[in-house]
Enzyme design. Sequence first.
Site, PDB file in Angstrom:
ATOM      1  N   THR A  41       0.801  -1.230   0.000  1.00  0.00           N
ATOM      2  CA  THR A  41       0.000   0.000   0.000  1.00  0.00           C
ATOM      3  C   THR A  41       0.836   1.283   0.000  1.00  0.00           C
ATOM      4  OG1 THR A  41      -0.187  -0.312   2.382  1.00  0.00           O
ATOM      5  CG2 THR A  41      -2.042  -1.029   1.050  1.00  0.00           C
ATOM      6  N   SER A  65       3.220   4.585   0.443  1.00  0.00           N
ATOM      7  CA  SER A  65       3.469   5.646   1.429  1.00  0.00           C
ATOM      8  C   SER A  65       2.682   6.896   1.080  1.00  0.00           C
ATOM      9  CB  SER A  65       4.965   5.979   1.445  1.00  0.00           C
ATOM     10  OG  SER A  65       5.362   6.431   0.169  1.00  0.00           O
ATOM     11  N   GLU A  75      16.593  23.642   4.825  1.00  0.00           N
ATOM     12  CA  GLU A  75      16.884  22.266   5.237  1.00  0.00           C
ATOM     13  C   GLU A  75      17.277  22.235   6.702  1.00  0.00           C
ATOM     14  OE1 GLU A  75      16.990  18.925   4.105  1.00  0.00           O
ATOM     15  OE2 GLU A  75      17.862  18.569   6.081  1.00  0.00           O
ATOM     16  N   HIS A  85      34.531   3.895 -26.577  1.00  0.00           N
ATOM     17  CA  HIS A  85      35.005   5.274 -26.677  1.00  0.00           C
ATOM     18  C   HIS A  85      34.314   5.957 -27.856  1.00  0.00           C
ATOM     19  CE1 HIS A  85      37.756   8.655 -26.501  1.00  0.00           C
ATOM     20  NE2 HIS A  85      37.872   8.564 -27.822  1.00  0.00           N
TER      21      HIS A  85
HETATM   22  P1  FAD Z   1       2.906   2.980  -4.097  1.00  0.00           P
HETATM   23  O1  FAD Z   1       3.494   3.272  -5.416  1.00  0.00           O
HETATM   24  O2  FAD Z   1       2.710   4.098  -3.169  1.00  0.00           O
HETATM   25  O3  FAD Z   1       1.510   2.272  -4.388  1.00  0.00           O
HETATM   26  C1  FAD Z   1       0.639   1.937  -3.380  1.00  0.00           C
HETATM   27  C2  FAD Z   1      -0.750   1.761  -3.975  1.00  0.00           C
HETATM   28  O4  FAD Z   1      -1.581   1.175  -3.009  1.00  0.00           O
HETATM   29  C3  FAD Z   1      -1.427   3.069  -4.364  1.00  0.00           C
HETATM   30  O5  FAD Z   1      -1.903   2.977  -5.682  1.00  0.00           O
HETATM   31  C4  FAD Z   1      -2.585   3.201  -3.373  1.00  0.00           C
HETATM   32  O6  FAD Z   1      -3.722   3.821  -3.936  1.00  0.00           O
HETATM   33  C5  FAD Z   1      -2.876   1.738  -3.083  1.00  0.00           C
HETATM   34  N1  FAD Z   1      -3.527   1.508  -1.795  1.00  0.00           N
HETATM   35  C6  FAD Z   1      -3.160   1.957  -0.570  1.00  0.00           C
HETATM   36  N2  FAD Z   1      -3.971   1.467   0.386  1.00  0.00           N
HETATM   37  C7  FAD Z   1      -4.890   0.702  -0.254  1.00  0.00           C
HETATM   38  C8  FAD Z   1      -5.992  -0.084   0.171  1.00  0.00           C
HETATM   39  N3  FAD Z   1      -6.306  -0.218   1.462  1.00  0.00           N
HETATM   40  N4  FAD Z   1      -6.711  -0.710  -0.768  1.00  0.00           N
HETATM   41  C9  FAD Z   1      -6.411  -0.622  -2.079  1.00  0.00           C
HETATM   42  N5  FAD Z   1      -5.374   0.093  -2.540  1.00  0.00           N
HETATM   43  C10 FAD Z   1      -4.619   0.734  -1.646  1.00  0.00           C
HETATM   44  N6  FAD Z   1      11.251   6.295  -6.618  1.00  0.00           N
HETATM   45  C11 FAD Z   1      12.223   5.936  -7.493  1.00  0.00           C
HETATM   46  O7  FAD Z   1      12.745   4.823  -7.389  1.00  0.00           O
HETATM   47  N7  FAD Z   1      12.601   6.764  -8.504  1.00  0.00           N
HETATM   48  C12 FAD Z   1      12.062   7.990  -8.665  1.00  0.00           C
HETATM   49  O8  FAD Z   1      12.432   8.710  -9.590  1.00  0.00           O
HETATM   50  C13 FAD Z   1      11.068   8.408  -7.760  1.00  0.00           C
HETATM   51  N8  FAD Z   1      10.484   9.610  -7.881  1.00  0.00           N
HETATM   52  C14 FAD Z   1       9.509   9.982  -7.009  1.00  0.00           C
HETATM   53  C15 FAD Z   1       8.964  11.246  -7.138  1.00  0.00           C
HETATM   54  C16 FAD Z   1       7.971  11.666  -6.271  1.00  0.00           C
HETATM   55  C17 FAD Z   1       7.383  13.035  -6.432  1.00  0.00           C
HETATM   56  C18 FAD Z   1       7.514  10.777  -5.250  1.00  0.00           C
HETATM   57  C19 FAD Z   1       6.423  11.202  -4.327  1.00  0.00           C
HETATM   58  C20 FAD Z   1       8.060   9.526  -5.108  1.00  0.00           C
HETATM   59  C21 FAD Z   1       9.077   9.122  -5.983  1.00  0.00           C
HETATM   60  N9  FAD Z   1       9.688   7.869  -5.867  1.00  0.00           N
HETATM   61  C22 FAD Z   1      10.676   7.511  -6.739  1.00  0.00           C
HETATM   62  C23 FAD Z   1       9.289   6.915  -4.826  1.00  0.00           C
HETATM   63  C24 FAD Z   1       8.341   5.847  -5.419  1.00  0.00           C
HETATM   64  O9  FAD Z   1       7.225   6.485  -5.977  1.00  0.00           O
HETATM   65  C25 FAD Z   1       7.932   4.858  -4.352  1.00  0.00           C
HETATM   66  O10 FAD Z   1       9.066   4.315  -3.730  1.00  0.00           O
HETATM   67  C26 FAD Z   1       7.114   3.724  -4.950  1.00  0.00           C
HETATM   68  O11 FAD Z   1       5.981   4.207  -5.615  1.00  0.00           O
HETATM   69  C27 FAD Z   1       6.703   2.726  -3.877  1.00  0.00           C
HETATM   70  O12 FAD Z   1       5.974   1.704  -4.462  1.00  0.00           O
HETATM   71  P2  FAD Z   1       4.890   0.860  -3.664  1.00  0.00           P
HETATM   72  O13 FAD Z   1       4.402  -0.158  -4.627  1.00  0.00           O
HETATM   73  O14 FAD Z   1       5.454   0.417  -2.378  1.00  0.00           O
HETATM   74  O15 FAD Z   1       3.728   1.873  -3.302  1.00  0.00           O
HETATM   75  P1  NAI Z   2      13.855  12.890   1.744  1.00  0.00           P
HETATM   76  O1  NAI Z   2      13.894  11.997   2.912  1.00  0.00           O
HETATM   77  O2  NAI Z   2      14.654  12.569   0.543  1.00  0.00           O
HETATM   78  O3  NAI Z   2      14.281  14.371   2.175  1.00  0.00           O
HETATM   79  C1  NAI Z   2      13.625  15.077   3.174  1.00  0.00           C
HETATM   80  C2  NAI Z   2      14.523  16.196   3.646  1.00  0.00           C
HETATM   81  O4  NAI Z   2      13.790  17.040   4.486  1.00  0.00           O
HETATM   82  C3  NAI Z   2      15.727  15.709   4.434  1.00  0.00           C
HETATM   83  O5  NAI Z   2      16.884  16.337   3.939  1.00  0.00           O
HETATM   84  C4  NAI Z   2      15.404  16.115   5.862  1.00  0.00           C
HETATM   85  O6  NAI Z   2      16.551  16.379   6.630  1.00  0.00           O
HETATM   86  C5  NAI Z   2      14.587  17.366   5.620  1.00  0.00           C
HETATM   87  N1  NAI Z   2      13.681  17.737   6.697  1.00  0.00           N
HETATM   88  C6  NAI Z   2      12.933  16.933   7.489  1.00  0.00           C
HETATM   89  N2  NAI Z   2      12.186  17.659   8.334  1.00  0.00           N
HETATM   90  C7  NAI Z   2      12.451  18.961   8.066  1.00  0.00           C
HETATM   91  C8  NAI Z   2      11.972  20.200   8.591  1.00  0.00           C
HETATM   92  N3  NAI Z   2      11.054  20.235   9.540  1.00  0.00           N
HETATM   93  N4  NAI Z   2      12.469  21.338   8.084  1.00  0.00           N
HETATM   94  C9  NAI Z   2      13.404  21.318   7.090  1.00  0.00           C
HETATM   95  N5  NAI Z   2      13.876  20.175   6.558  1.00  0.00           N
HETATM   96  C10 NAI Z   2      13.402  19.014   7.030  1.00  0.00           C
HETATM   97  O7  NAI Z   2      12.302  13.012   1.404  1.00  0.00           O
HETATM   98  P2  NAI Z   2      11.544  13.604   0.137  1.00  0.00           P
HETATM   99  O8  NAI Z   2      12.438  14.474  -0.670  1.00  0.00           O
HETATM  100  O9  NAI Z   2      10.276  14.150   0.678  1.00  0.00           O
HETATM  101  O10 NAI Z   2      11.239  12.300  -0.694  1.00  0.00           O
HETATM  102  C11 NAI Z   2      10.436  11.246  -0.123  1.00  0.00           C
HETATM  103  C12 NAI Z   2      10.843   9.920  -0.647  1.00  0.00           C
HETATM  104  O11 NAI Z   2      10.553   9.791  -2.010  1.00  0.00           O
HETATM  105  C13 NAI Z   2      12.325   9.679  -0.458  1.00  0.00           C
HETATM  106  O12 NAI Z   2      12.478   8.632   0.454  1.00  0.00           O
HETATM  107  C14 NAI Z   2      12.840   9.278  -1.779  1.00  0.00           C
HETATM  108  O13 NAI Z   2      13.510   8.060  -1.714  1.00  0.00           O
HETATM  109  C15 NAI Z   2      11.611   9.137  -2.672  1.00  0.00           C
HETATM  110  N6  NAI Z   2      11.910   9.825  -3.927  1.00  0.00           N
HETATM  111  C16 NAI Z   2      12.848   9.291  -4.751  1.00  0.00           C
HETATM  112  C17 NAI Z   2      13.212   9.929  -5.902  1.00  0.00           C
HETATM  113  C18 NAI Z   2      14.268   9.344  -6.747  1.00  0.00           C
HETATM  114  O14 NAI Z   2      14.624   8.197  -6.527  1.00  0.00           O
HETATM  115  N7  NAI Z   2      14.788  10.060  -7.726  1.00  0.00           N
HETATM  116  C19 NAI Z   2      12.586  11.183  -6.314  1.00  0.00           C
HETATM  117  C20 NAI Z   2      11.649  11.681  -5.347  1.00  0.00           C
HETATM  118  C21 NAI Z   2      11.318  10.995  -4.227  1.00  0.00           C
END
Ligand code: FAD
Ligand code: NAI
Length: 466
Positions: free
Chosen positions: A143, A145, A203, A445
């Site tokens: 489910t 985050s 931050e 290369h």
């Molecule tokens: P999710 O993708 O969160 O899917 C969970 C699903 O469960 C959802 O569709 C939700 O509706 C459903 N659900 C929840 N509860 C229920 C319920 N009770 N019944 C039915 N359905 C339910 N990760 C990367 O690796 N690369 C990236 O570039 C990246 N970019 C990101 C950018 C942003 C802005 C954000 C927010 C996250 C990003 N992440 C990235 C993180 C990535 O999206 C998550 O790690 C990933 O989606 C987790 O997958 P999951 O399958 O655990 O859950």
């Molecule tokens: P993050 O954990 O990467 O960064 C959160 C930042 O906020 C940290 O630097 C932390 O020290 C800071 N912070 C926490 N509380 C604060 C406060 N009160 N005031 C100021 N700073 C504070 O989390 P983020 O960027 O929200 O991303 C969430 C998750 O999504 C991450 O775990 C990441 O793995 C995933 N994600 C992955 C991407 C990728 O793989 N390219 C892209 C976007 C998200």
Amino acid sequence: MASYDLVVIGTGPGGYVCAVRAAQLGMKVAVVEKNATLGGTCLNVGCMPSKALLHASEMFEEAAHSFAKMGVSVSTPKLDLPAMMNFKQQGIDGNVKGVEFLMKKNKIDVLKGTGKILGAGKVEISGGGKSETVETKNIVIATGSDIARLKGIEIDEKRIVSSTGALSLEKVPEKMLIVGAGVIGLELGSVWRRLGAEVMVVEFLDRILPGMDGEVAKQFQRMLEKQGFVFKLGAKVTSVDTSGKTLSAKIEPAAGGAAEALEADVVLVCIGRVPYTEGLGLKEAGVALDNRGRVQIDAHFSTSVKGVYAIGDVVAGPMLAHKAEDEGVAVAEIIAGQAGHVNYDVIPGVVYTTPEVSSVGKTEEELKQAGVAYTVGKFPFTANGRSKVNQTTDGFVKILADAKTDRVLGVHIVGREAGEMIQEACVLMEFGGSAEDLARTCHAHPTRSEAVKEAALAVGKRAIHM
Ligand code: FAD
Ligand code: NAI
């Protein structure tokens, strides 16, 4: 009552990949999804839409600032934000349809609604005023985050936004205040800065990108500052006054002290994400959570209830789509009686900015803390031929190898396409390879990947082009 071998709750990258693998292994599978579309956070409001906007905004900036020096003359590009958002939506739709196709192809039933675990072997699906219960031998909780919130600061997704709102702003803010210098802050900050916003990042810690190698983070911060990012480290936003035309945020030093006020049109709160377990009925079903609200699992993804497993963002570990996917495959294989496994030492992380940052394995700080003796090999892109001709020389490759065995323990890259370049390090590390192995592997290369080979040579103090 319908009956299955496996019901997966959630169709993000963890859930849908798990379902496909289980179907491949001969199981009768259903997925439950409460959202209108499949694909979870990643496809709908995460990885994919953010990468579409990162790509489009990078092209916008390139057209304005880099084309002319290559002799490509174009008039000053104009931003058509609705068209850019449409480009993003097309990408989302294409990927979501792809998941629907995979469900059909693998004969996986899609049950629309909120899934609730009624105990081992029973899942209730409710939504739209209807509810049904299905029987199943196994349940996988996937489910995901949700956004973490700041106390006293209400997200309206218009002016005070989470990543979801920041992916759909209707106009470019003049001033954008970002709370949190993590991955989301830097990626989405890059998007809006390229499109014209003044971006300030507040931050809490005294560095950006906690968890990444310190030297990499420091150099990367300088690069972002050159692009126009302003960082306020060791500070926190304590409140946002929404009464005026512009927002007024109160910022305090993390260690305490005098507060200052900062004006912004949009405040993006991105301080991490929290596991999502609402409505699942975990307490009643007896599924235990850990002290951070994550579903507690053992080494085989098994929860405290037999036949109920959990994977992805809802369990411990990095919140990354590929980590969720690999866990999805592993748990399906375990349920099928195979030896599914995830190697948590080799999970790459990528920040998709310009330049990109990528990393796999241990950082220098982690090795120091663990008392491991290591050697460092570094190679800058300024000495890489391909980067020089393309005039994209920001960044470097850093390889950390065991001082005794030469085994590669960590690889960290800042540079264009760093997210693609890290993969060879992942393969090497999966095979327990050494810096010598990498250094003796022929690299085409001229490629930017030659910098990886040179950094491996530098571990043995014999880089050629430096
Ligand atoms: P999710 O993708 O969160 O899917 C969970 C699903 O469960 C959802 O569709 C939700 O509706 C459903 N659900 C929840 N509860 C229920 C319920 N009770 N019944 C039915 N359905 C339910 N990760 C990367 O690796 N690369 C990236 O570039 C990246 N970019 C990101 C950018 C942003 C802005 C954000 C927010 C996250 C990003 N992440 C990235 C993180 C990535 O999206 C998550 O790690 C990933 O989606 C987790 O997958 P999951 O399958 O655990 O859950
Ligand atoms: P993050 O954990 O990467 O960064 C959160 C930042 O906020 C940290 O630097 C932390 O020290 C800071 N912070 C926490 N509380 C604060 C406060 N009160 N005031 C100021 N700073 C504070 O989390 P983020 O960027 O929200 O991303 C969430 C998750 O999504 C991450 O775990 C990441 O793995 C995933 N994600 C992955 C991407 C990728 O793989 N390219 C892209 C976007 C998200």
